[in-house]
Design an enzyme around this catalytic site. Sequence first.
Site, short mmCIF file in Angstrom:
data_model
loop_
_atom_site.label_atom_id
_atom_site.label_comp_id
_atom_site.label_asym_id
_atom_site.label_seq_id
_atom_site.Cartn_x
_atom_site.Cartn_y
_atom_site.Cartn_z
N GLU A 197 0.81 -1.30 -0.17
CA GLU A 197 -0.02 0.08 -0.05
C GLU A 197 0.80 1.32 0.03
OE1 GLU A 197 -2.40 2.21 -0.27
OE2 GLU A 197 -3.93 1.26 0.85
N HIS A 199 -0.93 4.18 -0.41
CA HIS A 199 -1.82 5.41 -0.09
C HIS A 199 -1.69 6.49 -1.10
CE1 HIS A 199 -2.34 3.42 3.85
NE2 HIS A 199 -3.52 3.68 3.42
N GLU A 223 -0.37 -0.81 -4.69
CA GLU A 223 -1.62 -0.08 -4.73
C GLU A 223 -1.30 1.33 -4.63
OE1 GLU A 223 -4.29 -1.53 -1.84
OE2 GLU A 223 -5.14 0.64 -1.50
N GLU A 249 -9.93 3.16 -5.03
CA GLU A 249 -10.78 3.81 -4.09
C GLU A 249 -10.87 5.06 -3.87
OE1 GLU A 249 -8.40 4.22 0.13
OE2 GLU A 249 -7.16 2.77 -1.08
N HIS A 299 -12.22 -2.29 -2.49
CA HIS A 299 -11.79 -1.56 -1.46
C HIS A 299 -12.76 -1.84 -0.40
CE1 HIS A 299 -11.22 2.29 1.12
NE2 HIS A 299 -9.69 1.87 0.97
O1 LIG Z 1 -7.66 0.16 2.73
C1 LIG Z 1 -7.14 0.86 2.02
O2 LIG Z 1 -6.78 0.35 0.93
C2 LIG Z 1 -6.76 2.15 2.42
O3 LIG Z 1 -6.06 2.90 1.61
C3 LIG Z 1 -7.32 2.93 3.65
C4 LIG Z 1 -7.34 4.38 3.62
O4 LIG Z 1 -6.35 4.71 4.43
C5 LIG Z 1 -8.73 4.87 3.88
O5 LIG Z 1 -9.86 4.15 3.17
C6 LIG Z 1 -8.53 6.32 3.84
O6 LIG Z 1 -10.08 6.73 4.05
MG LIG Z 2 -5.53 1.97 -0.11
#
Ligand SMILES: O=C(O)C(=O)C[C@H](O)[C@H](O)CO
Ligand SMILES: [Mg+2]
Length: 392
Positions: A197, A199, A223, A249, A299
Site C-alpha cells: 500500500e 496510499h 497499490e 478507492e 476496497h
Molecule cells: O484500505 C485501504 O486500501 C486504504 O487505503 C485505507 C485508507 O487509508 C482509507 O480508506 C482512507 O480513508
Molecule cells: Mg488503499
Amino acid sequence: MSKISEIEAYILGREITSAQWASLMVLVKVTTSDGKVGWGETVSALRAEAVINFVKKINKVLKGSDVFNVEKNRLEWYKHDFNLTISLESTTALSAVDIASWDIIGKELGAPLYKLLGGKTRDKILVYANGWYQNCVTPEDFAEKAKEVIKKGYKALKFDPFGSNFTYITKRGLDLAEKRVRAVREAVGDDVDILIEHHGRFNVDSAIAIAKRLEKYNPLFMEEPVHPEDIEGLKKYRLNTGLKIALGERIINKNQALYFMKEGLVDYLQIDLYRIGGVTESKKVVSIAEAFDVLMAFHNAQGPILNAVTLHMDAYIPNFLIQESFYDWFPQWKKDLIYDGTPIENGYAIIPEKPGIGIDVNEKMIDELKVKGEEYFNPEEPVWVVKGTWKD
Ligand SMILES: O=C(O)C(=O)C[C@H](O)[C@H](O)CO
Ligand SMILES: [Mg+2]
C-alpha cells in the site's frame, strides 16, 4: 409498491482504534411506508457532517419514491445535484441510500442480495488482512504482527511500509521500507501474498525507485503508487516497472474507472461501494472491468455493513481477484452495533445468507454512540494512516 417514507443518518463513533478513518461510521436507515427497514453505511474521513447534510437533501428528493427503483432514484438525485459525479460527499451519501435500498429489496423478496445480482460464482471469498499493523514501526514489529495474521489463517496481507514519507521518498525511507517488507516476507514465507500500500502519496520517480527495490519480494500488487491525479506519472510507472497496479478507492464514477482501464493503467480495480454509488453503480463498473480483463479487489476499509454488502458482490462477480478485510480489526463497538455472522475462516470470508444484506443493527446502541460536537481530528497523524505508523 414500497415507498420510501424516511431516510435517517447518524454519525456514530467511540474510541480511535485501528485508524482514525475507521473510527467513525455514518449509519443510514431507510424506512418504507409499509414498515420495512434497510441499512446502509458510509463515511468519508473529515467529511462526516457534509455527508449527513447530503443524506438530508436526498431524503427530501426521494421521499415517496418506490425503493425498488434504484436506477430511477439515482437519476432523480442526479437531476437535483448538478455535482453528483464530481462530489465525494454526494456520491458517498447516495451510496449509503442505495445500499439500504438493496437491503430492503432483498428482504421484500426474501433473498440474500447475491441471489438477486447473479448467484454464487464462488462459495467463499478469499480475503487479505488489513489493519493488522497498528503501532508497527521497526521491521521486527511488522514481522511479529504478520506472523499473528498468518496464524489466524490468512493467505494474504496488505501494509504500508513507508512511514511518514510523503511525495519524495528519502534514501533512509527507502531502506527502512525495504527492511520492513523483507521482514514480513521472511516472517510469512513464500506462499503468502504480500500487497504493498502506497496510499497514493508518491511522485513517479520515488514510486519507480520503490518498485525497483521491492520487486524481489514478489508483491501481488502495488497499490496507488503515485498521487491519484497523476495520470502522466502512472503512465511512466507502467513503462518502467513490471509490477501489477491496483487502484480505485478514490474513483467516484464509472467513467473515471473506464478511463483508467482504457488507458491500461490498472490491473486490479479497487472501487469502494460507499464512494462509487452503492450496488447499482458497482455492478456497472464490474461489467466494464470484465470487458477489459481487469480483476476486482474491492476496497473495504469501513465497517460491517459495507463489509457484508461487498461480500455479496464478491459472491457473484466473474472477475474476482481478492477481497480486502478489516474484519478481525474492527473496533468492538462496530461488531456490537452490527452483527452479521460473516467471520473469516482460514483466510476466507463466509457469504451472508439472510435476506437483503444479511445484517442486523442493535438500534438500542445508536443513542449512546452518537458523536457529539465536531468530527475527531488529530493533526499529528494523517487520517488515512493505520494508527501509530506515521513514524520512521
Ligand atoms: O484500505 C485501504 O486500501 C486504504 O487505503 C485505507 C485508507 O487509508 C482509507 O480508506 C482512507 O480513508
Ligand atoms: Mg488503499
